[in-house]
Design a protein around this motif. Sequence first.
Motif, PDB file in Angstrom:
ATOM      1  N   LEU A 308      36.235  38.331  40.687  1.00 15.51           N
ATOM      2  CA  LEU A 308      36.307  39.459  39.759  1.00 15.51           C
ATOM      3  C   LEU A 308      34.927  40.082  39.670  1.00 15.51           C
ATOM      4  CD1 LEU A 308      37.880  41.146  37.705  1.00 15.51           C
ATOM      5  CD2 LEU A 308      37.284  39.435  35.962  1.00 15.51           C
ATOM      6  N   LEU A 309      34.801  41.292  40.176  1.00 11.03           N
ATOM      7  CA  LEU A 309      33.535  42.028  40.172  1.00 11.03           C
ATOM      8  C   LEU A 309      33.474  42.894  38.917  1.00 11.03           C
ATOM      9  CD1 LEU A 309      30.910  43.116  41.493  1.00 11.03           C
ATOM     10  CD2 LEU A 309      32.366  44.720  42.786  1.00 11.03           C
ATOM     11  N   HIS A 310      32.533  42.604  38.037  1.00  8.32           N
ATOM     12  CA  HIS A 310      32.390  43.362  36.806  1.00  8.32           C
ATOM     13  C   HIS A 310      31.577  44.635  37.055  1.00  8.32           C
ATOM     14  CE1 HIS A 310      34.181  40.237  34.335  1.00  8.32           C
ATOM     15  NE2 HIS A 310      33.445  39.336  34.988  1.00  8.32           N
ATOM     16  N   PRO A 311      31.696  45.635  36.182  1.00  8.52           N
ATOM     17  CA  PRO A 311      30.984  46.912  36.406  1.00  8.52           C
ATOM     18  C   PRO A 311      29.469  46.767  36.506  1.00  8.52           C
ATOM     19  CG  PRO A 311      32.704  47.194  34.760  1.00  8.52           C
ATOM     20  CD  PRO A 311      32.620  45.724  35.033  1.00  8.52           C
ATOM     21  N   ASP A 312      28.902  45.715  35.876  1.00 10.73           N
ATOM     22  CA  ASP A 312      27.445  45.544  35.929  1.00 10.73           C
ATOM     23  C   ASP A 312      26.987  44.821  37.196  1.00 10.73           C
ATOM     24  OD1 ASP A 312      28.333  42.994  35.477  1.00 10.73           O
ATOM     25  OD2 ASP A 312      27.177  42.661  33.643  1.00 10.73           O
ATOM     26  N   GLY A 313      27.926  44.503  38.125  1.00 14.56           N
ATOM     27  CA  GLY A 313      27.569  43.865  39.383  1.00 14.56           C
ATOM     28  C   GLY A 313      27.643  42.354  39.367  1.00 14.56           C
ATOM     29  N   THR A 314      27.928  41.764  38.212  1.00 14.97           N
ATOM     30  CA  THR A 314      28.102  40.310  38.178  1.00 14.97           C
ATOM     31  C   THR A 314      29.472  39.946  38.750  1.00 14.97           C
ATOM     32  OG1 THR A 314      28.959  40.377  35.916  1.00 14.97           O
ATOM     33  CG2 THR A 314      26.575  40.021  36.205  1.00 14.97           C
ATOM     34  N   VAL A 315      29.557  38.746  39.297  1.00 15.96           N
ATOM     35  CA  VAL A 315      30.776  38.294  39.954  1.00 15.96           C
ATOM     36  C   VAL A 315      31.254  37.005  39.290  1.00 15.96           C
ATOM     37  CG1 VAL A 315      31.825  37.516  42.113  1.00 15.96           C
ATOM     38  CG2 VAL A 315      30.113  39.348  42.140  1.00 15.96           C
ATOM     39  N   GLY A 345      36.900  49.539  35.221  1.00 19.41           N
ATOM     40  CA  GLY A 345      35.869  49.657  36.244  1.00 19.41           C
ATOM     41  C   GLY A 345      35.579  48.375  36.982  1.00 19.41           C
ATOM     42  N   SER A 346      36.256  47.290  36.590  1.00 18.31           N
ATOM     43  CA  SER A 346      36.107  46.029  37.326  1.00 18.31           C
ATOM     44  C   SER A 346      36.929  46.089  38.617  1.00 18.31           C
ATOM     45  CB  SER A 346      36.569  44.847  36.471  1.00 18.31           C
ATOM     46  OG  SER A 346      35.793  44.737  35.299  1.00 18.31           O
ATOM     47  N   HIS A 377      27.860  46.447  45.612  1.00 20.02           N
ATOM     48  CA  HIS A 377      28.782  47.591  45.621  1.00 20.02           C
ATOM     49  C   HIS A 377      29.698  47.578  44.396  1.00 20.02           C
ATOM     50  CE1 HIS A 377      27.539  48.222  49.808  1.00 20.02           C
ATOM     51  NE2 HIS A 377      27.700  46.926  49.974  1.00 20.02           N
ATOM     52  N   PRO A 378      29.130  47.555  43.183  1.00 19.42           N
ATOM     53  CA  PRO A 378      29.981  47.415  41.985  1.00 19.42           C
ATOM     54  C   PRO A 378      30.829  48.633  41.678  1.00 19.42           C
ATOM     55  CG  PRO A 378      27.700  47.805  41.349  1.00 19.42           C
ATOM     56  CD  PRO A 378      27.694  47.608  42.838  1.00 19.42           C
ATOM     57  N   GLY A 397      31.740  39.754  66.637  1.00 13.72           N
ATOM     58  CA  GLY A 397      32.577  39.370  67.768  1.00 13.72           C
ATOM     59  C   GLY A 397      33.960  38.914  67.372  1.00 13.72           C
ATOM     60  N   GLY A 398      34.277  38.974  66.072  1.00 14.04           N
ATOM     61  CA  GLY A 398      35.574  38.520  65.610  1.00 14.04           C
ATOM     62  C   GLY A 398      35.493  37.118  65.045  1.00 14.04           C
ATOM     63  N   ASN A 399      36.623  36.644  64.524  1.00 12.47           N
ATOM     64  CA  ASN A 399      36.670  35.369  63.832  1.00 12.47           C
ATOM     65  C   ASN A 399      37.813  34.528  64.412  1.00 12.47           C
ATOM     66  OD1 ASN A 399      36.614  33.310  61.936  1.00 12.47           O
ATOM     67  ND2 ASN A 399      36.228  34.692  60.235  1.00 12.47           N
ATOM     68  N   PRO A 400      37.601  33.230  64.622  1.00 18.81           N
ATOM     69  CA  PRO A 400      38.690  32.402  65.140  1.00 18.81           C
ATOM     70  C   PRO A 400      39.772  32.095  64.110  1.00 18.81           C
ATOM     71  CG  PRO A 400      36.731  31.069  64.763  1.00 18.81           C
ATOM     72  CD  PRO A 400      36.331  32.484  64.559  1.00 18.81           C
ATOM     73  N   ASP A 401      39.660  32.656  62.913  1.00 15.24           N
ATOM     74  CA  ASP A 401      40.691  32.491  61.892  1.00 15.24           C
ATOM     75  C   ASP A 401      41.099  33.868  61.385  1.00 15.24           C
ATOM     76  OD1 ASP A 401      42.462  31.324  60.185  1.00 15.24           O
ATOM     77  OD2 ASP A 401      40.968  30.504  58.803  1.00 15.24           O
ATOM     78  N   ASP A 402      42.377  33.995  60.984  1.00 19.07           N
ATOM     79  CA  ASP A 402      42.852  35.267  60.420  1.00 19.07           C
ATOM     80  C   ASP A 402      42.151  35.552  59.100  1.00 19.07           C
ATOM     81  OD1 ASP A 402      44.633  34.949  62.476  1.00 19.07           O
ATOM     82  OD2 ASP A 402      46.375  35.535  61.316  1.00 19.07           O
ATOM     83  N   THR A 403      42.199  36.810  58.691  1.00 17.19           N
ATOM     84  CA  THR A 403      41.668  37.205  57.392  1.00 17.19           C
ATOM     85  C   THR A 403      42.625  38.185  56.747  1.00 17.19           C
ATOM     86  OG1 THR A 403      39.374  36.965  58.146  1.00 17.19           O
ATOM     87  CG2 THR A 403      39.753  38.270  56.147  1.00 17.19           C
ATOM     88  N   ALA A 404      43.095  37.835  55.544  1.00 13.02           N
ATOM     89  CA  ALA A 404      43.873  38.760  54.711  1.00 13.02           C
ATOM     90  C   ALA A 404      43.034  39.078  53.485  1.00 13.02           C
ATOM     91  CB  ALA A 404      45.205  38.142  54.298  1.00 13.02           C
ATOM     92  N   LEU A 405      43.067  40.330  53.061  1.00 10.71           N
ATOM     93  CA  LEU A 405      42.202  40.792  51.983  1.00 10.71           C
ATOM     94  C   LEU A 405      42.939  41.806  51.120  1.00 10.71           C
ATOM     95  CD1 LEU A 405      39.290  41.083  50.713  1.00 10.71           C
ATOM     96  CD2 LEU A 405      38.874  42.837  52.466  1.00 10.71           C
ATOM     97  N   VAL A 406      42.839  41.634  49.800  1.00 13.32           N
ATOM     98  CA  VAL A 406      43.402  42.591  48.844  1.00 13.32           C
ATOM     99  C   VAL A 406      42.320  42.948  47.836  1.00 13.32           C
ATOM    100  CG1 VAL A 406      45.207  43.069  47.134  1.00 13.32           C
ATOM    101  CG2 VAL A 406      45.698  41.545  49.077  1.00 13.32           C
ATOM    102  N   VAL A 407      42.081  44.235  47.640  1.00  7.69           N
ATOM    103  CA  VAL A 407      41.081  44.723  46.688  1.00  7.69           C
ATOM    104  C   VAL A 407      41.784  45.651  45.697  1.00  7.69           C
ATOM    105  CG1 VAL A 407      38.929  46.008  46.383  1.00  7.69           C
ATOM    106  CG2 VAL A 407      39.249  44.570  48.427  1.00  7.69           C
ATOM    107  N   ILE A 408      41.644  45.356  44.396  1.00  8.01           N
ATOM    108  CA  ILE A 408      42.304  46.142  43.352  1.00  8.01           C
ATOM    109  C   ILE A 408      41.245  46.659  42.392  1.00  8.01           C
ATOM    110  CG2 ILE A 408      44.051  46.171  41.536  1.00  8.01           C
ATOM    111  CD1 ILE A 408      45.336  43.741  42.854  1.00  8.01           C
ATOM    112  N   ARG A 409      41.198  47.975  42.260  1.00  6.81           N
ATOM    113  CA  ARG A 409      40.299  48.613  41.280  1.00  6.81           C
ATOM    114  C   ARG A 409      40.967  48.581  39.928  1.00  6.81           C
ATOM    115  NH1 ARG A 409      34.961  49.483  40.674  1.00  6.81           N
ATOM    116  NH2 ARG A 409      34.462  51.542  39.871  1.00  6.81           N
ATOM    117  N   LEU A 410      40.337  47.936  38.936  1.00  4.90           N
ATOM    118  CA  LEU A 410      40.961  47.719  37.628  1.00  4.90           C
ATOM    119  C   LEU A 410      40.582  48.806  36.625  1.00  4.90           C
ATOM    120  CD1 LEU A 410      40.319  43.875  37.440  1.00  4.90           C
ATOM    121  CD2 LEU A 410      42.406  45.036  38.158  1.00  4.90           C
TER     122      LEU A 410
END
Length: 410
Positions: A308-315, A345-346, A377-378, A397-410
């Motif tokens: 959870l990325l807060h608006p002040d840049g803390t995680v 803004g989180s 990048h807050p 060069g890529g990664n030997p493991d898959d990557t799934a990613l979800v980003v939600i602007r709150l």
Amino acid sequence: MEWESGTDYKDVFHALPGAVALITPELVYADVNEAYLRVSGRSREQLIGRYVFDVFPDNPGDGNASGMRNLKASLGRVVKTGMRDSMALQRYDVETPDKPGVFEQRYWSPVNAPVLGPDGQVLLIVHRVEEVTELIRARTPRAGGDRQQLMEAELYTRARELQEINERLRQAHARERQVALALQEAMLPAPRQVGHHGVAVRYRPAVGALNVCGDWYDLAELPGDRIAVAVGDVVGHGLHAAGVMGQLRSALSASVRVADGPAAALDVLGQYARSVEGAESTTAVQAVVDWDGHTIAYSSAGHPPPALLHPDGTVEFLDQATDPPLGARPEHVPRPQSATDFSDGSTLVLYTDGLIERRDEDIDAGLARLTGCLARHPTADADALADTLLAELIPSGGNPDDTALVVIRL
């Protein structure tokens, strides 16, 4: 690098009895040991800083020569996958140093292995070669020479057959990879807005023909101004893992719509997973975002914690409701659930381990990289932040493991 005795490992490298070269990802000689100089018949000045295949081209007089092509393909696989690649016996003729244009018939058994940097990128390739020419053909003329030639021809034929089998296996694995990727894409939801909120989803398959994995993500709108978001990771590779992924994603997507919270949804999924072969040890995290209450409820089955990325840049890592992966317990135990508040803004980030984990590295190092990237990048919107995370955290060069990613602007 020094050992306690004061031994300089550069000296050890040059004294190794086996022939070893260090090659850059651009396939340029960075260093070679003394044994490599002897078997190659070249000086350091003829090798260091030069493109490998400028020094050792294929024999132009042999239309069937394949040594250069095979070695280049092996080195390329190491760079792309970050994994060791052992080659079949190779015939790779070498130009006689004092007779330009004259090639000597030589046989080699090569192994190529990566040297990885802190970010998982391939810094160098360790190219070890063992010359086996003496085992293929007798150098001293003797009675029965015809038999020796027949043995040489037979061994060489068998080596070619092994190369062809390996190539067919690679092609079959590549076809399986394409089918598995198509299956994954068909089962994963398309990128879209969820209500009026900004959401970005990304999926990056593993590099290498054998490494299609079972990562997934899911988004579901719930009554009220709420959404459910999940990511998961099935153990295994290929079509079977992709099929298991589809079953578990669908089951969790259905259960979170009727269950009383994320933990209850994972409880249902865990019991269902016991009936699905290959679902054991799957990790998943389920979260429910409530905009009216400005809260995030979540539960994790052995999965890396959402950030959870807060608006002040803390995680803040959501790690207060973590339980073992699916099927890890012999008996059913209700899963824990926790909740945290958020402000406008989180940003909420869910991901699979391909984003943070690297070989021979503690997971805390990957989480620290993720924290640093988010903190810089807050205020980024969901799409921009998703692209930035992939660009900064996944090796080029890529990664030997898959990557799934979800980003939600709150």
